[in-house]
Write a protein that holds these residues in place. Sequence first.
Motif, PDB file in Angstrom:
ATOM      1  N   GLU A  70       0.813  -1.216  -0.158  1.00 22.67           N
ATOM      2  CA  GLU A  70       0.094  -0.007  -0.003  1.00 22.67           C
ATOM      3  C   GLU A  70       0.853   1.272  -0.039  1.00 22.67           C
ATOM      4  OE1 GLU A  70      -2.888   1.477   3.299  1.00 22.67           O
ATOM      5  OE2 GLU A  70      -4.112  -0.046   2.022  1.00 22.67           O
ATOM      6  N   ILE A  71       0.501   2.272  -0.946  1.00 24.08           N
ATOM      7  CA  ILE A  71       1.283   3.482  -1.019  1.00 24.08           C
ATOM      8  C   ILE A  71       0.318   4.511  -0.768  1.00 24.08           C
ATOM      9  CG2 ILE A  71       3.225   2.646  -2.396  1.00 24.08           C
ATOM     10  CD1 ILE A  71       1.863   3.495  -4.697  1.00 24.08           C
ATOM     11  N   GLU A  72       0.711   5.709  -0.340  1.00 27.64           N
ATOM     12  CA  GLU A  72       0.220   7.029  -0.334  1.00 27.64           C
ATOM     13  C   GLU A  72       0.349   7.748  -1.445  1.00 27.64           C
ATOM     14  OE1 GLU A  72      -1.886   8.382   1.978  1.00 27.64           O
ATOM     15  OE2 GLU A  72      -1.915   6.454   3.031  1.00 27.64           O
ATOM     16  N   ILE A  73      -0.646   8.232  -2.321  1.00 28.33           N
ATOM     17  CA  ILE A  73      -0.605   9.111  -3.543  1.00 28.33           C
ATOM     18  C   ILE A  73      -1.063  10.433  -2.993  1.00 28.33           C
ATOM     19  CG2 ILE A  73      -1.581   9.360  -5.852  1.00 28.33           C
ATOM     20  CD1 ILE A  73      -2.347   6.442  -5.787  1.00 28.33           C
ATOM     21  N   PRO A  74       0.117  11.171  -3.168  1.00 26.84           N
ATOM     22  CA  PRO A  74      -0.436  12.706  -2.993  1.00 26.84           C
ATOM     23  C   PRO A  74      -1.719  13.205  -3.602  1.00 26.84           C
ATOM     24  CG  PRO A  74       1.729  12.451  -3.860  1.00 26.84           C
ATOM     25  CD  PRO A  74       1.151  11.280  -3.737  1.00 26.84           C
ATOM     26  N   ALA A  75      -2.087  14.473  -2.879  1.00 28.82           N
ATOM     27  CA  ALA A  75      -3.049  15.218  -3.792  1.00 28.82           C
ATOM     28  C   ALA A  75      -2.400  15.978  -4.997  1.00 28.82           C
ATOM     29  CB  ALA A  75      -3.610  16.404  -2.708  1.00 28.82           C
ATOM     30  N   GLY A  76      -3.132  16.212  -5.905  1.00 28.65           N
ATOM     31  CA  GLY A  76      -2.596  16.729  -7.147  1.00 28.65           C
ATOM     32  C   GLY A  76      -3.633  17.552  -8.010  1.00 28.65           C
ATOM     33  N   TYR A  77      -3.015  17.732  -9.078  1.00 33.15           N
ATOM     34  CA  TYR A  77      -3.958  18.282 -10.125  1.00 33.15           C
ATOM     35  C   TYR A  77      -3.916  17.612 -11.478  1.00 33.15           C
ATOM     36  CZ  TYR A  77      -3.586  22.633  -7.245  1.00 33.15           C
ATOM     37  OH  TYR A  77      -3.832  23.299  -6.112  1.00 33.15           O
ATOM     38  N   SER A  78      -5.196  17.807 -12.097  1.00 32.94           N
ATOM     39  CA  SER A  78      -5.254  17.090 -13.439  1.00 32.94           C
ATOM     40  C   SER A  78      -6.093  18.261 -14.255  1.00 32.94           C
ATOM     41  CB  SER A  78      -6.216  15.829 -13.232  1.00 32.94           C
ATOM     42  OG  SER A  78      -6.187  15.237 -14.567  1.00 32.94           O
ATOM     43  N   VAL A  79      -6.143  17.952 -15.600  1.00 37.79           N
ATOM     44  CA  VAL A  79      -6.911  18.669 -16.578  1.00 37.79           C
ATOM     45  C   VAL A  79      -8.075  17.904 -17.126  1.00 37.79           C
ATOM     46  CG1 VAL A  79      -6.530  19.743 -18.699  1.00 37.79           C
ATOM     47  CG2 VAL A  79      -4.449  19.769 -17.105  1.00 37.79           C
ATOM     48  N   LYS A  80      -9.048  18.673 -17.324  1.00 40.72           N
ATOM     49  CA  LYS A  80     -10.596  18.360 -17.720  1.00 40.72           C
ATOM     50  C   LYS A  80     -10.719  18.780 -18.905  1.00 40.72           C
ATOM     51  CE  LYS A  80     -15.204  17.821 -16.708  1.00 40.72           C
ATOM     52  NZ  LYS A  80     -16.293  17.855 -15.784  1.00 40.72           N
ATOM     53  N   LEU A  81     -10.767  18.052 -20.046  1.00 40.02           N
ATOM     54  CA  LEU A  81     -11.221  18.522 -21.508  1.00 40.02           C
ATOM     55  C   LEU A  81     -12.572  18.078 -21.541  1.00 40.02           C
ATOM     56  CD1 LEU A  81      -8.015  17.819 -23.568  1.00 40.02           C
ATOM     57  CD2 LEU A  81      -8.599  19.981 -22.505  1.00 40.02           C
ATOM     58  N   SER A  82     -13.514  18.895 -21.897  1.00 40.84           N
ATOM     59  CA  SER A  82     -14.937  18.471 -22.254  1.00 40.84           C
ATOM     60  C   SER A  82     -15.210  19.070 -23.803  1.00 40.84           C
ATOM     61  CB  SER A  82     -15.968  19.412 -21.157  1.00 40.84           C
ATOM     62  OG  SER A  82     -15.670  18.731 -20.024  1.00 40.84           O
TER      63      SER A  82
END
Length: 96
Positions: A70-82
């Motif tokens: 098990e690992i911790e995945i840090p908070a982050g950002y992504s990009v949403k295209l619609s």
Amino acid sequence: MAKNRSELVSEVAESTGLTQKQVSDVLDGVFTSFTNVVAAGDKLTIPGWISIERTERAARKGRNPQTGAEIEIPAGYSVKLSAGSKLKAAAGTPNK
């Protein structure tokens, strides 16, 4: 039909009468603007065509696929295209 950047540049240049260099410079400017909007956390909307925005992803737990640990995945950002209505209409409807 354009499939990559160079084919897109060539197709737009042919249909507009602009040089490929001019079209390439315009595309660079458009993508720079997209980048600036996303970096600022704003939303860009081109009605009927596309909207682009930065989204937040919360921290979460995941698993290392090799070890199963098990690992911790840090908070982050992504990009949403619609896709807008014109792009959706161009895609058509599936035959059933």
